[in-house]
Write a protein that holds these residues in place. Structure first.
Motif, PDB file in Angstrom:
ATOM      1  N   PRO A 293       0.827  -1.216   0.000  1.00  0.00           N
ATOM      2  CA  PRO A 293       0.000   0.000   0.000  1.00  0.00           C
ATOM      3  C   PRO A 293       0.857   1.260   0.000  1.00  0.00           C
ATOM      4  CG  PRO A 293      -0.707  -1.561   1.707  1.00  0.00           C
ATOM      5  CD  PRO A 293       0.611  -2.050   1.199  1.00  0.00           C
ATOM      6  N   PRO A 294       0.240   2.439  -0.210  1.00  0.00           N
ATOM      7  CA  PRO A 294       1.001   3.686  -0.124  1.00  0.00           C
ATOM      8  C   PRO A 294       1.799   3.757   1.168  1.00  0.00           C
ATOM      9  CG  PRO A 294      -1.193   4.123  -0.973  1.00  0.00           C
ATOM     10  CD  PRO A 294      -1.176   2.678  -0.583  1.00  0.00           C
ATOM     11  N   ALA A 295       3.080   4.109   1.042  1.00  0.00           N
ATOM     12  CA  ALA A 295       3.962   4.169   2.208  1.00  0.00           C
ATOM     13  C   ALA A 295       3.461   5.225   3.183  1.00  0.00           C
ATOM     14  CB  ALA A 295       5.385   4.475   1.762  1.00  0.00           C
ATOM     15  N   MET A 296       3.623   4.957   4.479  1.00  0.00           N
ATOM     16  CA  MET A 296       3.065   5.795   5.532  1.00  0.00           C
ATOM     17  C   MET A 296       4.142   6.632   6.213  1.00  0.00           C
ATOM     18  SD  MET A 296       1.067   4.573   9.012  1.00  0.00           S
ATOM     19  CE  MET A 296      -0.192   3.685   8.087  1.00  0.00           C
ATOM     20  N   LEU A 297       3.965   7.950   6.184  1.00  0.00           N
ATOM     21  CA  LEU A 297       4.884   8.852   6.875  1.00  0.00           C
ATOM     22  C   LEU A 297       4.493   8.906   8.347  1.00  0.00           C
ATOM     23  CD1 LEU A 297       7.284  10.787   6.441  1.00  0.00           C
ATOM     24  CD2 LEU A 297       5.617  12.612   6.027  1.00  0.00           C
ATOM     25  N   THR A 298       5.406   8.481   9.231  1.00  0.00           N
ATOM     26  CA  THR A 298       5.152   8.435  10.674  1.00  0.00           C
ATOM     27  C   THR A 298       6.206   9.243  11.410  1.00  0.00           C
ATOM     28  OG1 THR A 298       6.547   6.512  11.219  1.00  0.00           O
ATOM     29  CG2 THR A 298       4.358   6.059  10.295  1.00  0.00           C
ATOM     30  N   ASP A 299       6.032   9.391  12.726  1.00  0.00           N
ATOM     31  CA  ASP A 299       7.030  10.088  13.539  1.00  0.00           C
ATOM     32  C   ASP A 299       8.366   9.356  13.519  1.00  0.00           C
ATOM     33  OD1 ASP A 299       5.171  12.000  14.206  1.00  0.00           O
ATOM     34  OD2 ASP A 299       4.634  11.090  16.129  1.00  0.00           O
ATOM     35  N   ASN A 300       8.309   8.026  13.370  1.00  0.00           N
ATOM     36  CA  ASN A 300       9.534   7.221  13.392  1.00  0.00           C
ATOM     37  C   ASN A 300      10.252   7.188  12.049  1.00  0.00           C
ATOM     38  OD1 ASN A 300       9.205   6.377  16.112  1.00  0.00           O
ATOM     39  ND2 ASN A 300       7.700   4.856  15.454  1.00  0.00           N
ATOM     40  N   GLY A 301       9.538   7.459  10.982  1.00  0.00           N
ATOM     41  CA  GLY A 301      10.110   7.374   9.647  1.00  0.00           C
ATOM     42  C   GLY A 301       9.037   7.027   8.636  1.00  0.00           C
ATOM     43  N   ILE A 302       9.451   6.493   7.496  1.00  0.00           N
ATOM     44  CA  ILE A 302       8.522   6.094   6.443  1.00  0.00           C
ATOM     45  C   ILE A 302       8.304   4.586   6.550  1.00  0.00           C
ATOM     46  CG2 ILE A 302       8.092   6.007   3.969  1.00  0.00           C
ATOM     47  CD1 ILE A 302      10.208   8.295   3.731  1.00  0.00           C
ATOM     48  N   LEU A 303       7.078   4.196   6.823  1.00  0.00           N
ATOM     49  CA  LEU A 303       6.748   2.786   6.978  1.00  0.00           C
ATOM     50  C   LEU A 303       6.218   2.231   5.665  1.00  0.00           C
ATOM     51  CD1 LEU A 303       6.377   0.281   8.775  1.00  0.00           C
ATOM     52  CD2 LEU A 303       4.108   1.164   9.378  1.00  0.00           C
ATOM     53  N   LEU A 304       6.906   1.246   5.134  1.00  0.00           N
ATOM     54  CA  LEU A 304       6.498   0.600   3.890  1.00  0.00           C
ATOM     55  C   LEU A 304       6.161  -0.857   4.171  1.00  0.00           C
ATOM     56  CD1 LEU A 304       6.175   0.628   0.776  1.00  0.00           C
ATOM     57  CD2 LEU A 304       8.593  -0.039   0.630  1.00  0.00           C
ATOM     58  N   LEU A 305       4.901  -1.214   3.947  1.00  0.00           N
ATOM     59  CA  LEU A 305       4.502  -2.616   3.975  1.00  0.00           C
ATOM     60  C   LEU A 305       4.733  -3.174   2.573  1.00  0.00           C
ATOM     61  CD1 LEU A 305       3.044  -1.314   6.439  1.00  0.00           C
ATOM     62  CD2 LEU A 305       1.189  -2.947   6.073  1.00  0.00           C
ATOM     63  N   TYR A 306       5.336  -4.345   2.487  1.00  0.00           N
ATOM     64  CA  TYR A 306       5.700  -4.851   1.159  1.00  0.00           C
ATOM     65  C   TYR A 306       5.373  -6.332   1.019  1.00  0.00           C
ATOM     66  CZ  TYR A 306      10.061  -6.688   3.302  1.00  0.00           C
ATOM     67  OH  TYR A 306      10.985  -7.351   4.077  1.00  0.00           O
ATOM     68  N   ASN A 307       5.348  -6.765  -0.224  1.00  0.00           N
ATOM     69  CA  ASN A 307       5.120  -8.166  -0.566  1.00  0.00           C
ATOM     70  C   ASN A 307       6.458  -8.829  -0.878  1.00  0.00           C
ATOM     71  OD1 ASN A 307       2.024  -8.163  -0.777  1.00  0.00           O
ATOM     72  ND2 ASN A 307       2.618  -6.425  -2.050  1.00  0.00           N
ATOM     73  N   SER A 308       6.514 -10.129  -0.700  1.00  0.00           N
ATOM     74  CA  SER A 308       7.783 -10.831  -0.923  1.00  0.00           C
ATOM     75  C   SER A 308       7.519 -12.260  -1.380  1.00  0.00           C
ATOM     76  CB  SER A 308       8.605 -10.854   0.368  1.00  0.00           C
ATOM     77  OG  SER A 308       7.880 -11.488   1.410  1.00  0.00           O
TER      78      SER A 308
END
Length: 393
Positions: A293-308
């Motif tokens: 899904p669209p990567a999420m900008l968070t306080d900790n950084g950019i969270l990317l959920l990915y497929n593998s």
């Protein structure tokens, strides 16, 4: 009130999963579809619990429409439905999903359908697709394979941007379209048309995940140091930047920079690209990684959920050959090409019959993430055949 029993079930399920996995992170990779939550993974979006009582939430349908290319009536979603994008609009969850007929080549033409839900679980479909091959300037890229695997974000003015894959039966190309209402779409062609003299237009490209802020249900593309960022690719994950969300420039390596892993397959034809998220030998993501899904900008950084995808001989030995699972990675929001943290285990794997058997067996493929009524709903394709959902409190 009619949803109270369901919410209680979800709450109890999440508690059970959290307790089970917090005690044994090392075993979580091969054990089940939900991974541990503890201090070392506090940055990740976990856990997700599949809503088994309703899955799969969308299956092939019997709707027909007149295909503008052939001028014949086709069952446009008769073969498969899978790999959906999600947008929340007017307190309604809209799903833009890939639908496949049984006619086109190589395995049916794909089109993008639209469905809507007021509870994020039960969807009502629109009768005809909203994005599909036509007799237009983009037919050369979209016919007969079609329009595949959308991701959707909006800009600060509310315009929607859909990245999608155009497939002509030989080469996949990342294209983009815009819409004011999710129903009427304007195609703009390849995202790479204006980059480096167009040298990447005819190279294999897929899966555009634009870095965005998730807030009040909206997924809004957000600039980082003056630029929009996108993660893309379905062998390795690369990056690109943009000033306008339509024209994107792939990030190439600096002079003297070397790729983190040996190039293979389609990556050998784009050797100058900077690999941001590589595959990892001996793990669940050894053979392929692909943006979710669209990567999420968070306080900790950019969270990317990915497929593998895992493949022998150096994949995850607990997984069957070719199994698609899901991972998470956190990138630096000041340098979106720099990895800060990465899960060393998958957080979802195929285990239900509809995930294990279908057009492509052993697949959970995430593309849509909705922030809706204080929950996160993760939508995914199952065995390239149906659509399911998991929830995080």
């Amino acid at each position: 009130m009619k949803h109270l029993p369901f919410l209680l079930i979800i709450a109890l399920s999440i508690g059970l999963y959290a307790c089970r996995y917090a005690s044994n992170e090392a075993a979580s990779a091969g054990a089940d579809s939900t991974s541990t939550t503890n201090d070392s993974t506090a940055w990740a979006l976990l856990p997700f619990v599949k809503i088994d009582s309703v899955n799969p939430i969308l299956q092939p349908g019997n709707s027909t429409f007149v295909d503008p290319v052939t001028n014949k009536k086709v069952g446009w979603e008769a073969r498969n439905v899978f790999n959906p994008a999600i947008a929340v609009r007017n307190d309604t969850v809209f799903m833009l999903y890939r639908a496949q007929d049984s006619i086109g080549k190589p395995t049916g033409t794909s089109r993008i359908g639209l469905a809507a839900s007021t509870d994020a679980i039960h969807f009502t479909r629109y009768p005809t697709p909203v994005l599909y091959p036509q007799n237009d300037a983009f037919k050369k890229w979209e016919w007969q394979g079609g329009c595949e695997d959308p991701r959707v974000v909006q800009d600060s003015a509310g315009m929607y941007y859909m990245t999608y894959t155009a497939y002509d039966g030989t080469t996949a190309r990342l294209l983009i379209a815009t819409s004011p209402d999710l129903l009427h779409w304007t195609k703009h062609g390849s995202v790479f048309t204006k980059a480096y003299g167009g040298k990447y237009v005819d190279k294999w490209s897929k899966s555009g995940s634009i870095v965005s802020t998730y807030q009040n249900g909206k997924i809004t593309a957000t600039r980082i140091n003056g630029k929009y960022w996108m993660y893309w690719g379905d062998l390795f994950i690369w990056a690109a930047t943009s000033d306008n969300l339509i024209d994107w420039t792939p990030v190439e390596m600096q002079p003297g920079q070397q790729p983190p892993v040996a190039l293979k397959g389609v990556a050998e034809k784009v050797p100058n690209l900077q690999i941001v998220v590589p595959t990892r030998a001996g793990m669940f993501d050894n053979d392929l990684v692909e943006s979710g899904p669209p990567a999420m900008l968070t306080d900790n950084g950019i969270l990317l959920l990915y497929n593998s995808r895992s493949m022998p001989p150096d994949g995850d030995s607990t997984l069957k050959e070719g199994t698609y699972t899901t991972g998470q990675v956190l990138l630096d929001k000041n340098d979106p090409t720099k990895i800060l943290h990465r899960l060393d285990h998958f957080f979802m794997k195929p285990e239900k019959d509809y995930e294990l058997t279908g057009e492509v067996n052993n697949v959970c493929f995430i593309e849509g993430l909705a922030q809706f009524h204080n929950h996160y709903y993760l939508y995914y394709g199952t065995a390239d055949s149906k659509i399911a959902v998991a929830v995080k409190e």
